[in-house]
Design a protein around this motif. Sequence first.
Motif, PDB file in Angstrom:
ATOM      1  N   ASP A  29       1.169   7.042  -6.525  1.00  0.00           N
ATOM      2  CA  ASP A  29       0.045   7.972  -6.685  1.00  0.00           C
ATOM      3  C   ASP A  29       0.508   9.410  -6.459  1.00  0.00           C
ATOM      4  O   ASP A  29       0.170  10.320  -7.231  1.00  0.00           O
TER       5      ASP A  29
ATOM      6  N   GLU B 120       0.827  -1.206   0.000  1.00  0.00           N
ATOM      7  CA  GLU B 120       0.000   0.000   0.000  1.00  0.00           C
ATOM      8  C   GLU B 120       0.865   1.261   0.000  1.00  0.00           C
ATOM      9  O   GLU B 120       0.541   2.255  -0.659  1.00  0.00           O
TER      10      GLU B 120
ATOM     11  N   ASN C 277       2.087   1.826  -3.479  1.00  0.00           N
ATOM     12  CA  ASN C 277       1.007   2.345  -4.322  1.00  0.00           C
ATOM     13  C   ASN C 277       0.746   3.816  -4.050  1.00  0.00           C
ATOM     14  O   ASN C 277       0.495   4.599  -4.974  1.00  0.00           O
TER      15      ASN C 277
ATOM     16  N   HIS D  26      -6.308   6.009  -0.448  1.00  0.00           N
ATOM     17  CA  HIS D  26      -5.578   4.847   0.073  1.00  0.00           C
ATOM     18  C   HIS D  26      -5.980   4.595   1.528  1.00  0.00           C
ATOM     19  O   HIS D  26      -5.143   4.541   2.425  1.00  0.00           O
TER      20      HIS D  26
END
Length: 213
Positions: free
Chosen positions: A76, A69, A72, A102
Motif C-alpha cells: 500500500d 498485514e 499488505n 490497516h
Amino acid sequence: MSWQRARTDEQIEQRIDEIVQATERLFERYAYDEITFVMIAREADFTRSNLYKYFRTTEEVLLEILMREMTNWRIDVEKSLRGRSWTVQEFSRAWMASLKRHRRMMKLFSIMNTTIEKNSTLEKLIEFKRHAMVEWGGIGVVLAGIFRFRSEESVMQFVYAQLAFVIGASPIWEMTENQKKAMEVAGVMMSEAEMEGMFVGSIESLLRGVIVA
C-alpha cells in the motif's frame, strides 16, 4: 471439511490460509484474548490435533496474520506514496491515512511484544523477525526516494520510531464504550479528527528530526 492430509507444499499453504482466514473472522468478532485454539479449530473446521500440525498456539496464528498485514501495508505504501513530491505535512497525513487503512495490523502491533511474541515458538519468532526486516527495508526504500535523510540510519530510525508510535496509538481507535464514557466524564475526550490531527503532528515531528530541510 472432508479431511485429507496435506502432502504437497501447495496443500499445506492452502491449510494455513484456511486457518488464517478463520482466525481473521474471529478477530473481527472477538477480542484477541477471547480467541482460543478450540475456537479457531471449530471456525476452520479442523480438529484441534490437525490444527496443531500447523501452529502451536493461538498467538502463532496471529503472528502469521501480522506478517501478512505488514506485507499488505508495505505494498500500500509503495502504491500510494512512491513517485510523487510531498511536503512533510502532506506526507504525514498520507502516512497516517495508510495506517488507518490497516487497522488490523495496528491492533496486532499493540499486543505484539506483550502477548503474541511471548507465546510463540523460537522458530516462528525467527521467521517473523526476518520477514519484518524485509518489509521494513521495503518501506525504507520508499522513504529514501521521497526525502533526503541525514543518513541511511536515519531512514530506519524513522521507521522504528513510528512503529513505537503505532503500538502506542492504535488502542485509541479501538476503545470500548466504557473507555469512551470514562474519557468523556473525565473531560479528556477528543474527536477522532482531533486525535488524528495530534497523531499527524507527531509523525511530522519524527520526520523533521531525521531529514535534511
